[in-house]
Structures are given as structure tokens and as C-alpha cells.
Design a protein around this motif. Structure first.
Motif, short mmCIF file in Angstrom:
data_model
loop_
_atom_site.label_atom_id
_atom_site.label_comp_id
_atom_site.label_asym_id
_atom_site.label_seq_id
_atom_site.Cartn_x
_atom_site.Cartn_y
_atom_site.Cartn_z
N CYS A 57 -3.15 5.76 3.10
CA CYS A 57 -3.14 5.18 1.75
C CYS A 57 -2.03 5.78 0.90
O CYS A 57 -1.41 5.09 0.09
CB CYS A 57 -4.49 5.34 1.07
SG CYS A 57 -5.02 7.05 0.84
N VAL A 58 -1.74 7.05 1.10
CA VAL A 58 -0.67 7.73 0.36
C VAL A 58 0.69 7.22 0.85
O VAL A 58 1.58 6.93 0.06
CB VAL A 58 -0.77 9.26 0.51
CG1 VAL A 58 0.40 9.96 -0.14
CG2 VAL A 58 -2.10 9.76 -0.05
N SER A 59 0.83 7.10 2.16
CA SER A 59 2.11 6.69 2.75
C SER A 59 2.51 5.26 2.41
O SER A 59 3.70 4.98 2.27
CB SER A 59 2.05 6.82 4.27
OG SER A 59 1.91 8.16 4.63
N VAL A 60 1.54 4.37 2.29
CA VAL A 60 1.88 2.96 2.09
C VAL A 60 1.76 2.47 0.66
O VAL A 60 2.10 1.33 0.37
CB VAL A 60 1.03 2.04 3.01
CG1 VAL A 60 1.23 2.40 4.47
CG2 VAL A 60 -0.43 2.06 2.61
N CYS A 61 1.32 3.33 -0.26
CA CYS A 61 1.13 2.89 -1.64
C CYS A 61 2.48 2.48 -2.24
O CYS A 61 3.40 3.29 -2.34
CB CYS A 61 0.51 4.00 -2.47
SG CYS A 61 0.28 3.52 -4.20
N PRO A 62 2.60 1.21 -2.66
CA PRO A 62 3.89 0.74 -3.17
C PRO A 62 4.27 1.35 -4.52
O PRO A 62 5.44 1.37 -4.87
CB PRO A 62 3.71 -0.77 -3.28
CG PRO A 62 2.24 -0.97 -3.41
CD PRO A 62 1.60 0.14 -2.63
N THR A 63 3.31 1.88 -5.27
CA THR A 63 3.63 2.46 -6.57
C THR A 63 3.71 3.98 -6.53
O THR A 63 4.00 4.61 -7.54
CB THR A 63 2.57 2.06 -7.62
OG1 THR A 63 1.30 2.58 -7.21
CG2 THR A 63 2.49 0.55 -7.78
#
Length: 122
Positions: free
Chosen positions: A75-81
Motif C-alpha cells: 500500500c505504501v509502494s503503490v500509493c499515487p499520492t
């Protein structure tokens, strides 16, 4: 899951399937030990547990398999913001500790006494 320091889902588990992983403060479920009684679902004040289609209680694992390899949770790696910060709260030099020291933050349901390890910046 808030990966609490005082997780009621662990203390209520009759088989020990819900446990705190030896690798940091990560609350996990051993699917082989879970009997599907749902006590952990009832005890979680955050409603973070669910029943996996295979019949055992399940939840976020903080992607412990990734963290053990030195990677961030997915979730941290892919979060766009880039709004998530992950790290060792016990290390005052970690990015997450520095960020928490620099801003006001809160946890969900502090009155529950679970001491969650997920913080929301104000």
C-alpha cells in the motif's frame, strides 16, 4: 488493521492463531491454527478483521513478507499520492518517527486502550 501494542484480537484468540509476530509489532493470523470462531472479529474495535473465503480470520499483515526483505508494504509502494509513511516507530531516526515528531497526529479510538501503531497526521 492498526497493529496494536495491546491487541484484543490476540488476547481473545482461543488457539493462539492471532499473534504478534516476532518481527516487530505486526499482528498476524496463522491460518492453520485458526478455527474460524470469529472471536477476533468481535473483539477488534476497528472492524479490521474479515473471514477469508477459506474459512479462517484474516486481516492486513503490513505485507510482513515484503518488510522482512527491506521493502515497504504494498500500500505504501503503490500509493499515487505518497501519503503513507512506513517505518520503525521505535527508531527515533526513522522517517516515520521524524514525521510524527514534526506534526500533530492522532490514532483511531484511543479510548479503546489498544495503543494502535497507525497514526493519522492532523
Amino acid at each position: 488493521c492498526n497493529h496494536c501494542d495491546e491487541p484484543p484480537c490476540v488476547s481473545c484468540c482461543p488457539t493462539g492463531a492471532s499473534h504478534v509476530h516476532s518481527f516487530g509489532a505486526v499482528v498476524l493470523v496463522d491460518e492453520k491454527e485458526c478455527i474460524g470462531c470469529k472471536a477476533c472479529l468481535a473483539s477488534c474495535p476497528y472492524d479490521a478483521r474479515f473471514v477469508n473465503p477459506a474459512g479462517y480470520a484474516d486481516k492486513c499483515t503490513f505485507c510482513v513478507h515484503r518488510v522482512q526483505e527491506g521493502l515497504d508494504p504494498a500500500c505504501v509502494s503503490v500509493c499515487p499520492t505518497h501519503c503513507f509513511t512506513f517505518g520503525d516507530l521505535d527508531d527515533p531516526d526513522s522517517a516515520v518517527s521524524r514525521k510524527l515528531a514534526s506534526r500533530q497526529a492522532h490514532t483511531l479510538l484511543p479510548a479503546a486502550g489498544t495503543r494502535p501503531r497507525i497514526f493519522f497526521l492532523d
